[in-house]
Motif scaffolding. Structure first.
Motif, mmCIF file in Angstrom:
data_model
loop_
_atom_site.group_PDB
_atom_site.id
_atom_site.type_symbol
_atom_site.label_atom_id
_atom_site.label_comp_id
_atom_site.label_asym_id
_atom_site.label_seq_id
_atom_site.Cartn_x
_atom_site.Cartn_y
_atom_site.Cartn_z
ATOM 1 N N GLY A 1 -30.522 -15.745 -10.815
ATOM 2 C CA GLY A 1 -29.642 -15.683 -11.982
ATOM 3 C C GLY A 1 -30.054 -16.644 -13.087
ATOM 4 N N VAL A 2 -30.471 -17.859 -12.709
ATOM 5 C CA VAL A 2 -30.858 -18.864 -13.712
ATOM 6 C C VAL A 2 -32.089 -18.378 -14.482
ATOM 7 N N TRP A 3 -33.008 -17.754 -13.737
ATOM 8 C CA TRP A 3 -34.218 -17.218 -14.378
ATOM 9 C C TRP A 3 -33.865 -15.985 -15.224
ATOM 10 N N PHE A 4 -33.012 -15.094 -14.676
ATOM 11 C CA PHE A 4 -32.577 -13.924 -15.453
ATOM 12 C C PHE A 4 -31.887 -14.371 -16.743
ATOM 13 N N PHE A 5 -31.168 -15.512 -16.668
ATOM 14 C CA PHE A 5 -30.484 -16.006 -17.868
ATOM 15 C C PHE A 5 -31.509 -16.296 -18.973
ATOM 16 N N ARG A 6 -32.568 -17.011 -18.609
ATOM 17 C CA ARG A 6 -33.599 -17.341 -19.607
ATOM 18 C C ARG A 6 -34.228 -16.065 -20.172
ATOM 19 N N VAL A 7 -34.558 -15.137 -19.270
ATOM 20 C CA VAL A 7 -35.205 -13.890 -19.673
ATOM 21 C C VAL A 7 -34.259 -13.070 -20.558
ATOM 22 N N GLY A 8 -32.978 -12.996 -20.151
ATOM 23 C CA GLY A 8 -31.991 -12.233 -20.914
ATOM 24 C C GLY A 8 -31.777 -12.840 -22.294
ATOM 25 N N TYR B 1 -26.498 -12.460 -13.447
ATOM 26 C CA TYR B 1 -26.517 -12.143 -12.010
ATOM 27 C C TYR B 1 -25.638 -10.932 -11.682
ATOM 28 N N LEU B 2 -24.569 -10.671 -12.493
ATOM 29 C CA LEU B 2 -23.715 -9.515 -12.183
ATOM 30 C C LEU B 2 -24.454 -8.198 -12.421
ATOM 31 N N LEU B 3 -25.277 -8.151 -13.485
ATOM 32 C CA LEU B 3 -26.019 -6.907 -13.748
ATOM 33 C C LEU B 3 -27.051 -6.622 -12.646
ATOM 34 N N PRO B 4 -27.924 -7.601 -12.281
ATOM 35 C CA PRO B 4 -28.867 -7.315 -11.177
ATOM 36 C C PRO B 4 -28.145 -6.945 -9.881
ATOM 37 N N LEU B 5 -27.005 -7.598 -9.593
ATOM 38 C CA LEU B 5 -26.270 -7.270 -8.354
ATOM 39 C C LEU B 5 -25.722 -5.842 -8.406
ATOM 40 N N ALA B 6 -25.219 -5.438 -9.585
ATOM 41 C CA ALA B 6 -24.682 -4.077 -9.725
ATOM 42 C C ALA B 6 -25.808 -3.048 -9.602
#
Ligand code: HEM
Length: 288
Positions: free
Chosen positions: A195-202, A234-239
């Motif tokens: 999630g922390v990495w997805f945050f940066r990428v997002g 993290y909610l989008l990748p989990l979904a």
């Protein structure tokens, strides 16, 4: 001949004959290809992230130059705050280890050819997850002063809590030797940790497509766009994983093609974010 049609959450090995008979074989292939594309971009982006953590924080730590951390971090190293500084050091060490270990776990060749190594990395991953998230909660809730408003703090704190819950569930089903359910929780754990990495990428995807910071104040680092990216990280990748799992295990051809197409579109966006984030880190001198 046996083929494994999934990258993770496996257990659905099937024979070539079955594939030939199955009308959705093309759709299964599309889903496998989409997940391989997704993993290739995650691999590249997270390797860069690990290189940043090891090179920047590792090198400055060895030189005893902890003050350089404060050029990147909001709170960072505080002289005299021994517990806080140790927690930060622990968090950064765990951040590098867990990101690298996650990539090892998802690499199919390692899982297939080195099963004992895969199991040991998996056990270590659980420990890293607990240490990374508890140190994160200490830094965020007890030490405080972290950049962002209470909505953004809620987003990252919830991620830390989910990491702890998913790690406990992955461990519980591994101990119960229910490996099919264990793999699902382990995958959810990987996505929450990322999630922390997805945050940066997002965030960098958002800045890139808007050609600048829109929907947030870049100086105070607050605003609705940051809150949205915080929760979605993290909610989008989990979904999407839930959709992927259902399409792979229970879905027909239409569901598999739809999820494969969704994954490809999201991965293209992720690739843009990875590129923009890497460019920013290199150009600003914060990368290494
Ligand atoms: C488990 C996966 C995690 C990884 C891989 C990770 C990675 C990192 C990295 C690399 C940094 C240094 C900042 C940078 O160089 O960009 C950092 C700092 C930090 N992280 Fe994490 N992190 C994780 C989870 C979390 C979570 C869930 C939270 C929220 C509670 C959190 C809270 C913090 C805080 C408060 C700092 C210090 C910020 C400062 O002093 O300004 N981390 N983390």
């Amino acid at each position: 001949m046996r083929v494994t049609p999934v990258l993770f959450g496996g257990g659905m090995a099937t024979t070539a004959d079955e594939l030939r008979l199955e009308p959705a074989a093309g759709a299964s292939w599309a889903l496998r290809a989409a997940i391989r594309f997704w993993f290739s971009v995650v691999l590249l982006g997270q390797l860069f992230f690990v290189a940043h953590i090891v090179s920047f924080y590792g090198r400055t730590s060895l030189a005893g130059d902890f003050n350089r951390w404060n050029k990147v971090l909001q709170v960072g190293f505080i002289p005299g705050d021994h517990l806080g500084n140790r927690m930060l050091g622990l968090h950064l060490a765990m951040a590098a280890l867990i990101t690298f270990a996650g990539l090892l776990q998802l690499t199919p060749q390692i899982r297939t050819h080195f099963p004992a190594f895969h199991r040991w990395v998996g056990r270590s991953y659980m420990v890293f997850a607990v240490l990374a998230s508890t140190s994160a909660l200490y830094l965020s809730v007890i030490r405080g002063g972290v950049v962002g408003d209470s909505f953004q703090h809620a987003a990252t704190d919830l991620d830390a809590i989910l990491i702890l819950i998913f790690a406990a569930l992955a461990l519980r089903f591994a101990l119960a030797r229910n490996f099919a359910v264990h793999r699902r929780w382990a995958t959810r754990l990987f996505l929450a940790v990322s999630g922390v990495w997805f945050f940066r990428v997002g965030l960098f995807f958002w800045i890139f497509i808007n050609r600048g910071p829109v929907g947030f104040d870049p100086d105070k680092f607050v605003g609705p766009a940051l809150t949205a990216v915080g929760f979605m990280s993290y909610l989008l990748p989990l979904a999407v994983f839930e959709l992927y799992w259902r399409a792979q295990h229970r879905g027909g051809a239409a569901a598999r093609y739809t999820v494969a197409a969704t994954l490809v579109v999201l991965t293209l966006g992720m690739a843009v974010g990875v590129f923009a984030h890497a460019m920013f880190m290199v150009v600003s001198g914060a990368a290494f």
